[in-house]
Design a protein around this motif. Structure first.
Motif, PDB file in Angstrom:
ATOM      1  N   ASP A  39       0.857  -1.190   0.066  1.00 38.83           N
ATOM      2  CA  ASP A  39       0.017   0.180  -0.049  1.00 38.83           C
ATOM      3  C   ASP A  39       0.848   1.341   0.016  1.00 38.83           C
ATOM      4  O   ASP A  39       2.036   1.307   0.048  1.00 38.83           O
ATOM      5  N   PHE A  40       0.183   2.511   0.021  1.00 37.68           N
ATOM      6  CA  PHE A  40       0.845   3.684  -0.247  1.00 37.68           C
ATOM      7  C   PHE A  40       1.601   4.251   1.329  1.00 37.68           C
ATOM      8  O   PHE A  40       2.113   5.092   1.101  1.00 37.68           O
ATOM      9  N   ALA A  41       1.014   3.421   2.176  1.00 34.61           N
ATOM     10  CA  ALA A  41       1.468   4.043   3.623  1.00 34.61           C
ATOM     11  C   ALA A  41       3.115   3.810   3.519  1.00 34.61           C
ATOM     12  O   ALA A  41       3.646   4.357   4.064  1.00 34.61           O
ATOM     13  N   ARG A  42       3.663   2.745   2.702  1.00 36.97           N
ATOM     14  CA  ARG A  42       5.135   2.458   2.923  1.00 36.97           C
ATOM     15  C   ARG A  42       5.652   2.576   1.457  1.00 36.97           C
ATOM     16  O   ARG A  42       6.198   3.430   1.093  1.00 36.97           O
ATOM     17  N   GLN A  43       5.199   1.624   0.539  1.00 40.75           N
ATOM     18  CA  GLN A  43       5.714   1.443  -0.722  1.00 40.75           C
ATOM     19  C   GLN A  43       4.519   0.955  -1.799  1.00 40.75           C
ATOM     20  O   GLN A  43       4.385  -0.171  -1.362  1.00 40.75           O
ATOM     21  N   ALA A  44       3.917   1.755  -2.638  1.00 43.33           N
ATOM     22  CA  ALA A  44       2.805   1.021  -3.338  1.00 43.33           C
ATOM     23  C   ALA A  44       3.654   0.170  -4.399  1.00 43.33           C
ATOM     24  O   ALA A  44       4.353   0.768  -5.025  1.00 43.33           O
ATOM     25  N   TYR A  45       2.923  -1.114  -4.775  1.00 35.91           N
ATOM     26  CA  TYR A  45       3.361  -1.718  -5.674  1.00 35.91           C
ATOM     27  C   TYR A  45       2.638  -2.844  -5.881  1.00 35.91           C
ATOM     28  O   TYR A  45       1.756  -3.430  -4.988  1.00 35.91           O
ATOM     29  N   VAL A  46       2.763  -3.515  -7.050  1.00 31.69           N
ATOM     30  CA  VAL A  46       2.013  -4.961  -7.185  1.00 31.69           C
ATOM     31  C   VAL A  46       3.171  -5.911  -7.860  1.00 31.69           C
ATOM     32  O   VAL A  46       3.868  -5.171  -8.688  1.00 31.69           O
ATOM     33  N   VAL A  47       3.154  -7.074  -7.471  1.00 29.76           N
ATOM     34  CA  VAL A  47       4.072  -8.016  -7.953  1.00 29.76           C
ATOM     35  C   VAL A  47       3.256  -9.063  -8.876  1.00 29.76           C
ATOM     36  O   VAL A  47       2.212  -9.445  -8.392  1.00 29.76           O
ATOM     37  N   ILE A  48       3.605  -9.117 -10.184  1.00 32.15           N
ATOM     38  CA  ILE A  48       3.004  -9.809 -10.992  1.00 32.15           C
ATOM     39  C   ILE A  48       3.655 -10.915 -11.957  1.00 32.15           C
ATOM     40  O   ILE A  48       5.269 -10.799 -11.966  1.00 32.15           O
ATOM     41  N   GLU A  49       3.107 -11.765 -12.503  1.00 27.90           N
ATOM     42  CA  GLU A  49       3.982 -12.935 -13.352  1.00 27.90           C
ATOM     43  C   GLU A  49       4.477 -11.901 -14.443  1.00 27.90           C
ATOM     44  O   GLU A  49       3.655 -11.028 -15.151  1.00 27.90           O
ATOM     45  N   ARG A  50       5.690 -12.422 -15.024  1.00 28.71           N
ATOM     46  CA  ARG A  50       6.289 -11.875 -15.992  1.00 28.71           C
ATOM     47  C   ARG A  50       6.119 -12.813 -17.187  1.00 28.71           C
ATOM     48  O   ARG A  50       6.357 -14.008 -17.286  1.00 28.71           O
ATOM     49  N   ILE A  51       5.348 -12.133 -18.200  1.00 20.55           N
ATOM     50  CA  ILE A  51       5.023 -12.940 -19.344  1.00 20.55           C
ATOM     51  C   ILE A  51       6.087 -12.783 -20.433  1.00 20.55           C
ATOM     52  O   ILE A  51       6.300 -11.697 -20.853  1.00 20.55           O
ATOM     53  N   PRO A  52       6.614 -13.924 -20.827  1.00 17.25           N
ATOM     54  CA  PRO A  52       7.834 -13.816 -21.802  1.00 17.25           C
ATOM     55  C   PRO A  52       7.233 -13.128 -23.120  1.00 17.25           C
ATOM     56  O   PRO A  52       6.043 -13.413 -23.570  1.00 17.25           O
ATOM     57  N   GLY A  53       8.153 -12.615 -23.824  1.00 23.29           N
ATOM     58  CA  GLY A  53       7.856 -11.962 -25.289  1.00 23.29           C
ATOM     59  C   GLY A  53       7.735 -10.580 -24.963  1.00 23.29           C
ATOM     60  O   GLY A  53       7.597  -9.772 -24.113  1.00 23.29           O
ATOM     61  N   GLN A  54       7.090  -9.997 -26.310  1.00 24.52           N
ATOM     62  CA  GLN A  54       6.651  -8.649 -26.339  1.00 24.52           C
ATOM     63  C   GLN A  54       4.902  -8.479 -26.450  1.00 24.52           C
ATOM     64  O   GLN A  54       4.352  -9.417 -26.633  1.00 24.52           O
ATOM     65  N   THR A  55       4.663  -7.054 -26.499  1.00 24.93           N
ATOM     66  CA  THR A  55       3.233  -6.877 -26.496  1.00 24.93           C
ATOM     67  C   THR A  55       2.922  -6.956 -27.981  1.00 24.93           C
ATOM     68  O   THR A  55       3.641  -7.011 -28.881  1.00 24.93           O
ATOM     69  N   LEU A  56       1.547  -6.744 -28.381  1.00 23.87           N
ATOM     70  CA  LEU A  56       1.213  -6.910 -29.619  1.00 23.87           C
ATOM     71  C   LEU A  56       1.793  -5.619 -30.587  1.00 23.87           C
ATOM     72  O   LEU A  56       1.530  -5.484 -31.819  1.00 23.87           O
ATOM     73  N   TYR A  57       2.068  -4.400 -29.689  1.00 19.45           N
ATOM     74  CA  TYR A  57       2.718  -3.233 -30.158  1.00 19.45           C
ATOM     75  C   TYR A  57       3.579  -3.507 -31.348  1.00 19.45           C
ATOM     76  O   TYR A  57       3.957  -3.039 -32.424  1.00 19.45           O
ATOM     77  N   HIS A  58       4.611  -4.709 -30.790  1.00 19.16           N
ATOM     78  CA  HIS A  58       5.723  -4.712 -31.876  1.00 19.16           C
ATOM     79  C   HIS A  58       5.123  -5.129 -33.167  1.00 19.16           C
ATOM     80  O   HIS A  58       6.001  -5.302 -34.161  1.00 19.16           O
ATOM     81  N   ARG A  59       3.906  -5.455 -33.637  1.00 21.87           N
ATOM     82  CA  ARG A  59       3.534  -5.972 -34.892  1.00 21.87           C
ATOM     83  C   ARG A  59       3.018  -4.652 -35.601  1.00 21.87           C
ATOM     84  O   ARG A  59       2.700  -4.951 -37.019  1.00 21.87           O
TER      85      ARG A  59
END
Length: 484
Positions: free
Chosen positions: A83-103
């Motif tokens: 939370d923002f009281a200390r340090q806001a963050y979310v930890v998420i799975e890292r999806i290999p590869g690139q987004t569709l933007y690279h197309r």
């Protein structure tokens, strides 16, 4: 309490920061590690320094609320949040590869390749909407793909959850999103309609098949508001070889009033899966935009968005199911098929936006070579399609709500289950005849479907008939539907 220092090597709640892999307008992404988590993960940290847009903080709060509630292969797994009281963050799975933007340098893509991409995204939206979430920022850079092919939606900072407070709606009066992909109703403050995501997917599909964005690159509010009354150029005006079925799908997604779009992502995915069964309307042949008289009527006759079209996520999905009815075409099945027709009619009356898929399984032998023609020399597959459409004719459904499918398979129940899962079927209606020794030993199609289907199943059964010798009631012929 002191803030954490965000730099490589820092430790935040047991996570050790590695390199910064991305710096976006609202957040930064860091590779992190922690004992007990073997999978590659990322920590997303909002930008909260002096001069940053306050919307960045609010959108991050939304993502913190929504991500931990999401499940499934179409979203990144969320491991932790701070939370923002200390340090806001979310930890998420890292999806290999690139987004569709690279197309983007490859545009326009071949039509069928673009169709398959859009189908995977529609499947992901179907799953998301069933979890009561609207993404609200569908664009190439918000879409990735797993190695197994499934689309993964990322970046939920602008999303709406039907069961959570909508902080963006409560705290701001301007729409946030990516202008070229934003649905018209978003400009009017509507954030609870899942069809907004279908509009954005329509923009993406238009762009990926023509190389041109339907509403240009304008980021001004005045430029964006024009889509409240001005439709895009039909794709066939830009590319003469544009398939009519694809223009039908794209322009239906891009309708100004949500009520004229696909009612659900699952129905859009259904058409993308079966392009040969897309019901063509005047949209498919259009070469010009709407006439000026139509544009002026929208412009000056008040709100062009139908108020009745606004719909909460769960209500919209529930009111527009895909119903599959399994029909037997063998001799002696007419009475059971009439009972199926009555049941289907009752279900459809309760859901005016429902879509009906009529199924029949052409059962194949496990070891024999199957003949494609019947004894009279007619193609079995075609004949059964005709029979299915004849069965459905009395329902008097609009053509856009009806499809017919002959599935060829060794295992009828498995074929029906596979169809239901692949096409996001919400309700299966299937008939079953009475018990017999064969059914007792081998099991029935209807029983297997009812036991394993990922959706609601209605099994229709006829009353037992009295035996010819006047004894106790005996079951009639046991052929379970639709094992043929």
């Amino acid at each position: 309490m002191a803030k954490f220092v965000v730099q490589p090597g820092a430790n935040i709640d047991g996570f050790t920061l590695g390199e910064c892999v991305h710096r976006g307008g609202m957040a930064t992404l860091w590779s992190v590690t922690r004992d007990g988590i073997a999978a590659p993960v990322l920590m997303k940290i909002p930008r909260v320094s002096e001069g940053e847009d306050p919307a960045a903080i609010v959108s991050f709060e939304m993502e913190q609320m929504i991500l931990p509630k999401l499940k499934g292969i179409n979203v990144p797994h969320c491991y932790a949040a701070g939370d923002f009281a200390r340090q806001a963050y979310v930890v998420i799975e890292r999806i290999p590869g690139q987004t569709l933007y690279h197309r983007l340098p490859d545009l326009p893509l071949p039509y069928d390749e673009a169709r398959l991409l859009a189908l995977k995204i529609a499947d992901a939206l179907c799953d998301l909407h069933r979890q009561n979430v609207i993404h609200h920022d569908i664009k190439p850079s918000s879409i990735m793909f797993r190695a197994t092919g499934e689309a993964v939606l990322i970046d939920f900072g602008l999303s709406h959850h039907d069961h959570l407070p909508d902080l963006l709606q409560e705290e701001f009066r301007v729409p946030y999103g990516t202008a070229p992909y934003m649905a018209p109703e978003r400009l009017l403050g509507v954030r609870d309609d899942p069809r907004s995501d279908l509009f954005s997917l329509g923009v993406l599909l238009y762009f990926f098949t023509t190389g041109v964005r339907p509403f240009g690159e304008s980021e001004t509010m005045a430029g964006m508001r024009r889509r409240l009354w001005r439709d895009p150029y039909p794709p066939r005006q830009l590319r003469a070889d544009y398939p009519p079925w694809l223009q039908e799908i794209v322009l239906r997604c891009l309708e100004i009033d949500p009520v004229w779009r696909y009612p659900t992502a699952s129905q859009l995915a259904f058409d993308l899966t079966h392009p040969d069964q897309v019901k063509l309307t005047a949209r498919s042949e259009r070469l010009k935009r709407d006439p000026l008289s139509t544009v002026l009527r929208r412009r000056f006759n008040g709100n062009p968005i139908n108020e009745r079209s606004k719909s909460a996520v769960a209500a919209q999905v529930a009111s527009s199911p895909i119903v599959a009815v399994a029909i037997d075409v063998t001799e002696g099945s007419s009475e059971l098929n009439e009972a199926l027709r009555i049941t289907a009619e009752r279900i459809l009356k309760t859901s005016p936006s429902a879509r009906l898929a009529c199924l029949n399984v052409l059962k194949l032998g496990r070891v024999t070579i199957d003949r494609t023609l019947d004894e009279e020399g007619n193609n079995k597959h075609v004949g059964r399609l005709v029979t299915l459409k004849h069965w459905a004719a009395s329902l008097k459904l609009d053509e856009s709500r009806l499809t017919a499918h002959v599935l060829e398979a060794v295992d009828p129940a498995g074929a029906i289950l596979e169809f239901a899962e692949a096409n996001h079927v919400d309700h299966i209606v299937i008939g079953a005849r009475q018990n017999s020794l064969v059914r007792t030993l081998l099991g029935s199609t209807s029983a297997k479907v009812a036991a394993e289907a990922p959706c609601t199943v209605t099994v229709v059964r006829l009353p037992w008939r009295a035996s010819e010798d006047g004894g106790r009631g005996e079951p009639s012929d046991d052929r379970s539907l639709p094992a043929i």
